[in-house]
Design a protein around this motif. Structure first.
Motif, PDB file in Angstrom:
ATOM      1  N   GLY A  37       0.826  -1.196   0.000  1.00  0.00           N
ATOM      2  CA  GLY A  37       0.000   0.000   0.000  1.00  0.00           C
ATOM      3  C   GLY A  37       0.864   1.252   0.000  1.00  0.00           C
ATOM      4  O   GLY A  37       1.912   1.296  -0.617  1.00  0.00           O
ATOM      5  N   ASN A  38       0.397   2.248   0.743  1.00  0.00           N
ATOM      6  CA  ASN A  38       1.076   3.541   0.699  1.00  0.00           C
ATOM      7  C   ASN A  38       2.331   3.598   1.558  1.00  0.00           C
ATOM      8  O   ASN A  38       3.099   4.539   1.437  1.00  0.00           O
ATOM      9  N   SER A  39       2.521   2.609   2.443  1.00  0.00           N
ATOM     10  CA  SER A  39       3.697   2.678   3.313  1.00  0.00           C
ATOM     11  C   SER A  39       4.982   2.593   2.491  1.00  0.00           C
ATOM     12  O   SER A  39       6.023   3.043   2.932  1.00  0.00           O
ATOM     13  N   PHE A  40       4.854   2.066   1.263  1.00  0.00           N
ATOM     14  CA  PHE A  40       6.066   1.943   0.461  1.00  0.00           C
ATOM     15  C   PHE A  40       6.632   3.303   0.068  1.00  0.00           C
ATOM     16  O   PHE A  40       7.775   3.408  -0.323  1.00  0.00           O
ATOM     17  N   ARG A  41       5.826   4.359   0.210  1.00  0.00           N
ATOM     18  CA  ARG A  41       6.327   5.696  -0.148  1.00  0.00           C
ATOM     19  C   ARG A  41       7.505   6.126   0.715  1.00  0.00           C
ATOM     20  O   ARG A  41       8.198   7.090   0.390  1.00  0.00           O
TER      21      ARG A  41
END
Lengths: 60, 249, 222
Positions: free
Chosen positions: B55-59
């Protein structure tokens, strides 16, 4: 707006808002710290050098 | 062994020349670093697609990877500069090596902290004995050692040389530490989920990463030059050009 | 070679006059090993799992404890300065000092380690790997530690600094040393680990003396 539907979505980052924003916040902090430490260091040098120059010109 | 270098190499060794040339370079690097980091951050945070698994944590990758790379190459630069200073007795090389250490340490801290934060949603814990995180931690301690050793010497030139020897010893050891930690990790954890190894990142994911990496390198160059400039002033404070600079300040 | 032996003999004689230097690391080694059952749990099955790592960490710390003294007394009475300007080969002199340190730390630790192994319930298959890995690994610790000692010998607060400089560099030796004991105690082959420890020893034997000599020159001139 890009990948996100709304600004609230952007802030929330799915379920991972806390982690993403915490990381970027700390990143910003470290960058600012690096910049400020350069600034402080330089200012401290000039202050000390100025004081020393004054002292030396008096003693001569 | 006597090697003849072109003239610019010796001019580069002169602190005053270094001070003058960096004052011309600094604005450019500052602008480029600022633009790249801003563009990379916005692209990475807003426009890059979310990862299908994380999800967005990879940002977080857009800070974690550039700082991790920087922390490692900063150590290399420090060791190379130290070696140049030891072999050819070039003052400016020691100044650069000394200026590298605190920047590298701060980058290692940032890589560690972002790695730990990233670990929470990915592994479910703030700290995991992952091979990369562990070797980054060791790298951080190597930086701390170099900083502590430099400042422990009262005599500046000796501190420089001692730090250079230590940095060189560290550089020989880093690959050994890295491989031993990786090996230890596979022994104890089996196949762990690696955060940065994805089969193929779409361009929308890796272009901002590349921008951020280059941006962080430019930022590093800016801070390194600025730190080195102050150090030059501090060491040359008896010379006339520094005195006139101080008077005009 | 003769010079190496003569230098080693001198150092050993000096060490034997101060017996504390030999007894202290050993006592420290055993004490650290004893603290673990007291601090964690005296249960045999648990301790036997912990034993390889604990014994290796204790040995590493004991070796680190005494490494500060390698050059200290020679530096304090000024004889180190004379050695550096003397025409004798410095690398051999440094190697003799490191060998002396290893004999009173690593070598003795390896000999005493079975006692600790028994107290921590290390399986008996693990005792031979323990002795071999300590014999092969601790010389590397002495060599790396000597670099730290040489860098800090001229400083007043050198003692604490050494551990900061040297401990990160000890990690590979610790990993392979402790793993070999772990593997040996469950009956796996240990030749691979010993080969890696030997490779690290060879590498540090070739490179470390140069770093030590360079560091000593810096320390003495400052």
């Amino acid at each position: 707006m890009g990948h996100f539907a709304s600004f609230a979505d952007f802030l929330q980052m799915g379920k991972h808002g806390l982690y993403v924003w915490l990381s970027y916040g700390i990143g910003l902090f470290v960058i600012l710290y690096n910049i400020l430490s350069v600034y402080w260091d330089r200012r401290q040098f000039f202050k000390q050098a100025k004081r020393r120059l004054k002292r030396e010109s008096k003693s001569i | 062994m006597k090697i003849k270098f072109p003239r610019w190499f010796y001019r580069l060794a002169s602190p005053r020349w270094f001070y003058d040339i960096t004052s011309k370079l600094l604005p450019w690097f500052t602008i480029i670093a600022f633009l790249l980091i801003v563009i990379g951050t916005i692209w990475g945070l807003v426009f890059a697609p979310a990862d299908y698994q994380q999800g967005n944590s990879f940002r977080i990758i857009y800070i974690h990877v550039p700082t991790a790379i920087l922390a490692q190459s900063c150590y290399m630069l420090m060791a190379v500069a130290g070696a140049v200073g030891l072999i050819w007795k070039i003052k400016i090389a020691h100044i650069i090596a000394k200026s590298c250490a605190p920047i590298g340490a701060s980058m290692a801290v940032l890589a560690l902290v972002t790695g730990a934060i990233w670990g929470k949603p990915t592994w479910g814990a703030w700290w995991v004995w992952d091979a990369r995180l562990t070797s980054m931690l060791v790298l951080f301690f190597l930086y701390v050692g170099v900083i502590a050793l430099t400042s422990a010497y009262e005599h500046v030139a000796s501190g420089d040389k001692a730090a250079a020897v230590l940095a060189l010893v560290g550089v020989v050891n880093i690959p050994i530490i890295k491989y031993s930690v990786e090996w230890w990790n596979t022994l104890h954890q089996g196949a762990t989920f690696k955060i940065t190894e994805k089969p193929a990142m779409p361009p929308d994911m890796w272009i901002p990463l590349l921008i951020m990496i280059i941006g962080f390198y430019c930022f590093f160059a800016v801070i390194l030059m600025s730190r080195a400039r102050t150090e030059v002033l501090r060491r040359e404070n008896r010379s006339d050009w520094v005195k006139s600079l101080v008077e005009r300040y | 070679m003769n010079f190496f032996l003569a230098a080693l003999r001198r150092d050993l004689l000096l060490t034997f006059r101060r017996r504390n230097d030999i007894i202290n690391p050993l006592a420290f080694f055993l004490m650290v090993g004893i603290l673990f059952p007291l601090g964690v749990s005296p249960e045999a099955s648990f301790l036997s799992q912990l034993a390889p790592g604990v014994i290796w960490v204790a040995a590493l710390l004991a070796s680190l404890l005494s490494v500060d003294g390698i050059f200290r007394s020679d530096f304090d009475d000024g004889s180190l300065e004379h050695m550096l300007v003397s025409p004798q080969p410095l690398l051999l002199l440094v190697l003799a000092k490191v060998t002396n340190h290893w004999l009173i730390s690593g070598f003795c630790l390896a000999l005493v380690s079975p006692i600790l192994a028994l107290m921590l319930f290390l399986p008996s298959e693990g005792i031979k790997p323990l002795i071999f890995s300590l014999l092969l690994g601790t010389p590397t610790l002495s060599l790396i530690g000597a670099i730290g000692a040489a860098l800090t010998v001229g400083l007043r607060k050198g003692g604490i600094l050494i551990s900061l400089l040297v401990l990160p560099l000890y990690i590979p030796v610790l990993i392979f040393g402790a793993s070999s004991v772990q593997a040996g105690s469950i009956g796996l082959p240990i030749q691979g680990y010993l080969a890696l420890l030997a490779a690290m020893l060879a590498l540090s034997l070739v490179l470390a003396p140069f770093a030590i000599v360079a560091a000593l020159k810096i320390s003495v001139r400052s």
